[in-house]
Design a protein around this motif. Sequence first.
Motif, PDB file in Angstrom:
ATOM      1  N   SER A  29      26.529  21.361 111.763  1.00 18.66           N
ATOM      2  CA  SER A  29      26.662  20.691 110.453  1.00 18.66           C
ATOM      3  C   SER A  29      27.164  21.559 109.400  1.00 18.66           C
ATOM      4  O   SER A  29      27.861  21.059 108.268  1.00 18.66           O
ATOM      5  CB  SER A  29      25.383  19.927 110.014  1.00 18.66           C
ATOM      6  OG  SER A  29      24.279  21.101 110.079  1.00 18.66           O
ATOM      7  N   VAL A  30      26.848  22.767 109.376  1.00 25.06           N
ATOM      8  CA  VAL A  30      27.377  23.832 108.410  1.00 25.06           C
ATOM      9  C   VAL A  30      28.658  23.888 108.387  1.00 25.06           C
ATOM     10  O   VAL A  30      29.441  23.993 107.509  1.00 25.06           O
ATOM     11  CB  VAL A  30      26.434  24.897 108.336  1.00 25.06           C
ATOM     12  CG1 VAL A  30      26.975  26.173 107.486  1.00 25.06           C
ATOM     13  CG2 VAL A  30      24.927  24.766 108.052  1.00 25.06           C
ATOM     14  N   VAL A  31      29.028  24.280 109.808  1.00 20.43           N
ATOM     15  CA  VAL A  31      30.631  24.332 110.067  1.00 20.43           C
ATOM     16  C   VAL A  31      31.405  23.285 109.491  1.00 20.43           C
ATOM     17  O   VAL A  31      32.430  23.493 108.841  1.00 20.43           O
ATOM     18  CB  VAL A  31      30.720  24.844 111.270  1.00 20.43           C
ATOM     19  CG1 VAL A  31      32.310  24.948 111.777  1.00 20.43           C
ATOM     20  CG2 VAL A  31      29.977  26.072 111.843  1.00 20.43           C
ATOM     21  N   LEU A  82      33.037  30.471  97.538  1.00 21.93           N
ATOM     22  CA  LEU A  82      31.786  30.605  96.967  1.00 21.93           C
ATOM     23  C   LEU A  82      30.758  29.968  97.757  1.00 21.93           C
ATOM     24  O   LEU A  82      29.734  30.630  97.885  1.00 21.93           O
ATOM     25  CB  LEU A  82      31.930  30.184  95.697  1.00 21.93           C
ATOM     26  CG  LEU A  82      32.873  31.195  94.776  1.00 21.93           C
ATOM     27  CD1 LEU A  82      32.921  30.243  93.301  1.00 21.93           C
ATOM     28  CD2 LEU A  82      32.408  32.352  94.737  1.00 21.93           C
ATOM     29  N   PHE A  83      30.999  28.526  98.199  1.00 22.77           N
ATOM     30  CA  PHE A  83      29.824  28.022  99.071  1.00 22.77           C
ATOM     31  C   PHE A  83      29.499  28.728 100.287  1.00 22.77           C
ATOM     32  O   PHE A  83      28.395  28.882 100.449  1.00 22.77           O
ATOM     33  CB  PHE A  83      30.532  26.574  99.234  1.00 22.77           C
ATOM     34  CG  PHE A  83      29.547  25.670 100.163  1.00 22.77           C
ATOM     35  CD1 PHE A  83      28.568  25.224  99.762  1.00 22.77           C
ATOM     36  CD2 PHE A  83      30.042  25.504 101.431  1.00 22.77           C
ATOM     37  CE1 PHE A  83      27.663  24.473 100.480  1.00 22.77           C
ATOM     38  CE2 PHE A  83      29.019  24.837 102.198  1.00 22.77           C
ATOM     39  CZ  PHE A  83      28.140  24.160 101.963  1.00 22.77           C
ATOM     40  N   CYS A  84      30.527  29.045 101.111  1.00 26.32           N
ATOM     41  CA  CYS A  84      30.415  30.021 102.174  1.00 26.32           C
ATOM     42  C   CYS A  84      29.536  31.146 102.053  1.00 26.32           C
ATOM     43  O   CYS A  84      28.521  31.357 102.802  1.00 26.32           O
ATOM     44  CB  CYS A  84      31.725  30.378 102.681  1.00 26.32           C
ATOM     45  SG  CYS A  84      32.731  28.946 103.623  1.00 26.32           S
ATOM     46  N   LEU A  85      29.823  32.026 100.929  1.00 23.54           N
ATOM     47  CA  LEU A  85      29.270  33.168 100.539  1.00 23.54           C
ATOM     48  C   LEU A  85      27.556  32.745 100.324  1.00 23.54           C
ATOM     49  O   LEU A  85      26.564  33.364 100.656  1.00 23.54           O
ATOM     50  CB  LEU A  85      29.936  33.907  99.476  1.00 23.54           C
ATOM     51  CG  LEU A  85      31.184  34.298  99.542  1.00 23.54           C
ATOM     52  CD1 LEU A  85      31.531  35.000  98.252  1.00 23.54           C
ATOM     53  CD2 LEU A  85      31.173  35.629 100.510  1.00 23.54           C
ATOM     54  N   ALA A  86      27.305  31.486  99.556  1.00 27.47           N
ATOM     55  CA  ALA A  86      26.254  31.346  99.187  1.00 27.47           C
ATOM     56  C   ALA A  86      25.508  30.686 100.473  1.00 27.47           C
ATOM     57  O   ALA A  86      24.136  31.110 100.731  1.00 27.47           O
ATOM     58  CB  ALA A  86      26.054  29.944  98.263  1.00 27.47           C
ATOM     59  N   LYS A  90      21.984  34.476 102.903  1.00 26.70           N
ATOM     60  CA  LYS A  90      20.694  34.710 103.607  1.00 26.70           C
ATOM     61  C   LYS A  90      20.562  35.232 104.716  1.00 26.70           C
ATOM     62  O   LYS A  90      19.681  35.807 105.221  1.00 26.70           O
ATOM     63  CB  LYS A  90      19.938  33.358 103.162  1.00 26.70           C
ATOM     64  CG  LYS A  90      20.504  32.401 104.120  1.00 26.70           C
ATOM     65  CD  LYS A  90      19.796  31.070 103.788  1.00 26.70           C
ATOM     66  CE  LYS A  90      20.011  29.875 104.724  1.00 26.70           C
ATOM     67  NZ  LYS A  90      19.593  28.341 104.584  1.00 26.70           N
ATOM     68  N   ASP A  91      21.564  34.876 105.739  1.00 24.80           N
ATOM     69  CA  ASP A  91      21.532  35.390 107.035  1.00 24.80           C
ATOM     70  C   ASP A  91      22.013  36.755 107.176  1.00 24.80           C
ATOM     71  O   ASP A  91      21.523  37.708 108.280  1.00 24.80           O
ATOM     72  CB  ASP A  91      22.076  34.232 107.958  1.00 24.80           C
ATOM     73  CG  ASP A  91      21.391  32.979 107.939  1.00 24.80           C
ATOM     74  OD1 ASP A  91      20.031  33.070 107.889  1.00 24.80           O
ATOM     75  OD2 ASP A  91      22.009  31.774 108.050  1.00 24.80           O
ATOM     76  N   HIS A  92      23.306  36.826 106.483  1.00 23.97           N
ATOM     77  CA  HIS A  92      24.048  38.353 106.784  1.00 23.97           C
ATOM     78  C   HIS A  92      23.619  39.289 105.704  1.00 23.97           C
ATOM     79  O   HIS A  92      24.196  40.602 105.899  1.00 23.97           O
ATOM     80  CB  HIS A  92      25.500  37.879 107.035  1.00 23.97           C
ATOM     81  CG  HIS A  92      25.624  37.051 107.968  1.00 23.97           C
ATOM     82  ND1 HIS A  92      25.585  37.354 109.210  1.00 23.97           N
ATOM     83  CD2 HIS A  92      26.066  35.543 108.096  1.00 23.97           C
ATOM     84  CE1 HIS A  92      25.861  36.312 110.110  1.00 23.97           C
ATOM     85  NE2 HIS A  92      25.998  35.184 109.468  1.00 23.97           N
ATOM     86  N   ALA A  95      25.927  42.482 101.214  1.00 23.19           N
ATOM     87  CA  ALA A  95      26.478  44.052 101.496  1.00 23.19           C
ATOM     88  C   ALA A  95      27.615  43.711 102.582  1.00 23.19           C
ATOM     89  O   ALA A  95      28.714  44.065 102.434  1.00 23.19           O
ATOM     90  CB  ALA A  95      25.585  45.126 101.757  1.00 23.19           C
ATOM     91  N   LYS A  96      26.917  42.856 103.729  1.00 21.72           N
ATOM     92  CA  LYS A  96      27.926  42.815 104.806  1.00 21.72           C
ATOM     93  C   LYS A  96      29.100  41.789 104.197  1.00 21.72           C
ATOM     94  O   LYS A  96      30.415  41.899 104.772  1.00 21.72           O
ATOM     95  CB  LYS A  96      27.010  42.167 105.746  1.00 21.72           C
ATOM     96  CG  LYS A  96      27.923  41.980 107.233  1.00 21.72           C
ATOM     97  CD  LYS A  96      27.111  41.679 108.465  1.00 21.72           C
ATOM     98  CE  LYS A  96      27.884  41.241 109.623  1.00 21.72           C
ATOM     99  NZ  LYS A  96      27.017  41.101 110.791  1.00 21.72           N
ATOM    100  N   LEU A  97      28.722  40.806 103.563  1.00 26.05           N
ATOM    101  CA  LEU A  97      29.551  39.754 103.094  1.00 26.05           C
ATOM    102  C   LEU A  97      30.734  40.331 102.188  1.00 26.05           C
ATOM    103  O   LEU A  97      31.812  40.121 102.277  1.00 26.05           O
ATOM    104  CB  LEU A  97      29.145  38.657 102.596  1.00 26.05           C
ATOM    105  CG  LEU A  97      28.081  37.587 103.706  1.00 26.05           C
ATOM    106  CD1 LEU A  97      27.391  36.648 102.709  1.00 26.05           C
ATOM    107  CD2 LEU A  97      28.954  37.098 104.496  1.00 26.05           C
TER     108      LEU A  97
END
Length: 251
Positions: A29-31, A82-86, A90-92, A95-97
């Motif tokens: 659903s997220v993808v 920005l939506f993808c980063l948000a 929380k999972d990655h 810093a990694k993003l």
Amino acid sequence: MDYGLESVLPKAFLATQQVIDDKNLPKFSVVLTILLLPLVLIFMDTGLNTLSVMGVVDPQSTWVNILRMLGKTPVALMITLLFCLAIFAKDHGMAKLEKLCGDSLAPICAVILVTGAGGMFGGVLRASGIGDALADLLMGTGMPVIVAAFLISTALRVAQGSATVALTTTAALIAPMVAATPGLSSFDLCFIVIAIASGATVLSHFNDSGFWLVGRLLDMDEKTTLKTWTVMETLLGSIAFIIVATLSIFL
């Protein structure tokens, strides 16, 4: 047989570093939401523009202008990013993003710069009026409409680089000739449209931003890009024109 066209794949295509953890994959659903979000936003611009032309909505309304602004392609893609980063922060972790975004921007910055320069070069040529001069010269030759459509579109394409400008300008120039030519069938009109598109495809070279985009993205020099991209584009347009010109004789 050696044609001297060898080109090593860019490092971006050979990257082996794993970015996504297989044990922490996003939900379907997220993808799906990420894929549909820019399409929905861009449709707000095109859809509201269509409704404005039809008179369904007021194009001067504040809400219409705001939604259309959000639907502009750069804005829609930025909102999606920005939506993808948000979503993934929380999972990655940020810093990694941040590193992922930096690594992604590094190889593309030069491509954007050179592509913009190529587009600007084409814009300078368009402003000089060379395309209109070539079109006016070919319009007075009295050649068949389909041939004139192809040659005018090709001349505009070579002169100023933009396929879109070549298409729209040629269509405007050819329209009076089509209206004044008796006996044109629906097939003939279709063939003329394809001939215009064919002419706008051939001979992509230094004033075409797409030429620089392909060359820089694939790490090819100008000579190799001419031997590959330009030849391919020219073959596509030429073969398409030959096909429709032949069909126009028999249909």
